[in-house]
Design a protein around this motif. Structure first.
Motif, mmCIF file in Angstrom:
data_model
loop_
_atom_site.group_PDB
_atom_site.id
_atom_site.type_symbol
_atom_site.label_atom_id
_atom_site.label_comp_id
_atom_site.label_asym_id
_atom_site.label_seq_id
_atom_site.Cartn_x
_atom_site.Cartn_y
_atom_site.Cartn_z
ATOM 1 N N ARG A 147 0.838 -1.202 0.000
ATOM 2 C CA ARG A 147 0.000 0.000 0.000
ATOM 3 C C ARG A 147 0.871 1.250 0.000
ATOM 4 N NH1 ARG A 147 -3.348 -3.490 3.025
ATOM 5 N NH2 ARG A 147 -2.130 -3.168 4.916
ATOM 6 N N PRO A 158 -8.030 -0.338 4.393
ATOM 7 C CA PRO A 158 -8.546 -1.467 3.603
ATOM 8 C C PRO A 158 -9.451 -2.333 4.474
ATOM 9 C CG PRO A 158 -6.259 -1.835 4.229
ATOM 10 C CD PRO A 158 -6.591 -0.435 4.646
ATOM 11 N N THR A 196 -2.944 2.900 7.573
ATOM 12 C CA THR A 196 -3.068 1.951 6.460
ATOM 13 C C THR A 196 -1.907 0.959 6.398
ATOM 14 O OG1 THR A 196 -1.908 3.377 4.861
ATOM 15 C CG2 THR A 196 -4.297 3.699 5.097
ATOM 16 N N PRO A 243 1.322 1.370 5.383
ATOM 17 C CA PRO A 243 1.837 1.419 4.009
ATOM 18 C C PRO A 243 3.249 0.870 3.882
ATOM 19 C CG PRO A 243 2.080 3.562 5.028
ATOM 20 C CD PRO A 243 1.356 2.693 6.023
#
Length: 236
Positions: A70, A95, A139, A141
């Protein structure tokens, strides 16, 4: 992450072509903090757009840290939805598999524990930018892009936010690339500083900083700034 932009052109208002970036290549080490710095108009934000895949009209190649990982972005403006509270703004970006994640530690690190039910209109700009950082890190990432996230803040607030950014990034290591005009900010945060020339943006040089952030006291920072200014006149 490796970035190679052989050429990026824009169509000007008069119909002519403007060469924005040319022969720019650099690497951002995995789980390192890389800062991109250069004069206005040299293609820094355009480089971020290319990395994000928002601009495919260029010659070159970008290789991300993880093909399926991500990517999170923190913009100059917080870009929070005004009709959702802080927690809802943060969770909206998650997500599906992370929607019920425990974010207590993240909110605590960023000093947002008591702000979770507040709406963006109730926040100062500094608090809104903390919420934007929380949204990005939540998130999990593999790549974090930051486009001058502390611009227009007073130095005291910006310094506090830089310290918070380092705290949350250290707890959740990810490959980070930040754009800034502020060399002092770069020296405080970066493992690697990538310098660009004026337009068309080309690679001017790379400086690696291996000193632990906790040991970057005022004396070291000033000496490093002087050394960089001597090597790259006009940057400071």
């Amino acid at each position: 992450m490796s970035v190679r932009i052989d050429e990026k052109l824009f169509r000007a208002a008069d119909g002519g072509l403007v060469r924005a970036i040319e022969n720019l290549a650099f690497e951002a080490p995995k789980h390192g903090f890389t800062v991109l710095i250069g004069p206005s108009g040299c293609g820094k934000t355009t480089t971020l757009r290319i990395i994000l895949g928002l601009d495919a009209d260029y010659r070159g190649e970008v290789r991300l840290p993880e093909r399926e990982g991500r990517v999170a972005v923190v913009f100059q403006e917080p870009r929070l939805l005004p009709w959702r509270d802080v927690e809802a703004n943060v969770r909206l970006a998650l997500p599906h598999e992370l929607r019920s994640a425990d974010l207590d530690a993240l909110f605590a690190t960023l000093g947002l524990e008591t702000m979770r039910s507040r709406f963006p209109g109730e926040l100062s700009l500094g608090l809104a930018r903390r919420a934007a950082l929380a949204r990005a890190f939540a998130t999990e990432p593999s790549l974090l892009l930051l486009d001058e996230p502390f611009v227009s803040l007073d130095e005291m607030t910006a310094s506090r936010l830089r310290a918070l950014l380092v705290s949350v990034w250290s707890a959740r290591p990810t490959t980070a690339l930040m754009v800034t005009h502020n060399l002092r900010e770069a020296v405080e945060l970066a493992d690697r500083i990538v310098f660009l020339t004026a337009r068309p943006g080309r690679l001017r040089g790379v400086v690696d900083l291996d000193r632990p952030r906790a040991a970057r006291d005022a004396v070291w920072r000033e000496a490093t700034l002087r050394a960089i200014d001597e090597a790259y006149p006009g940057i400071l």
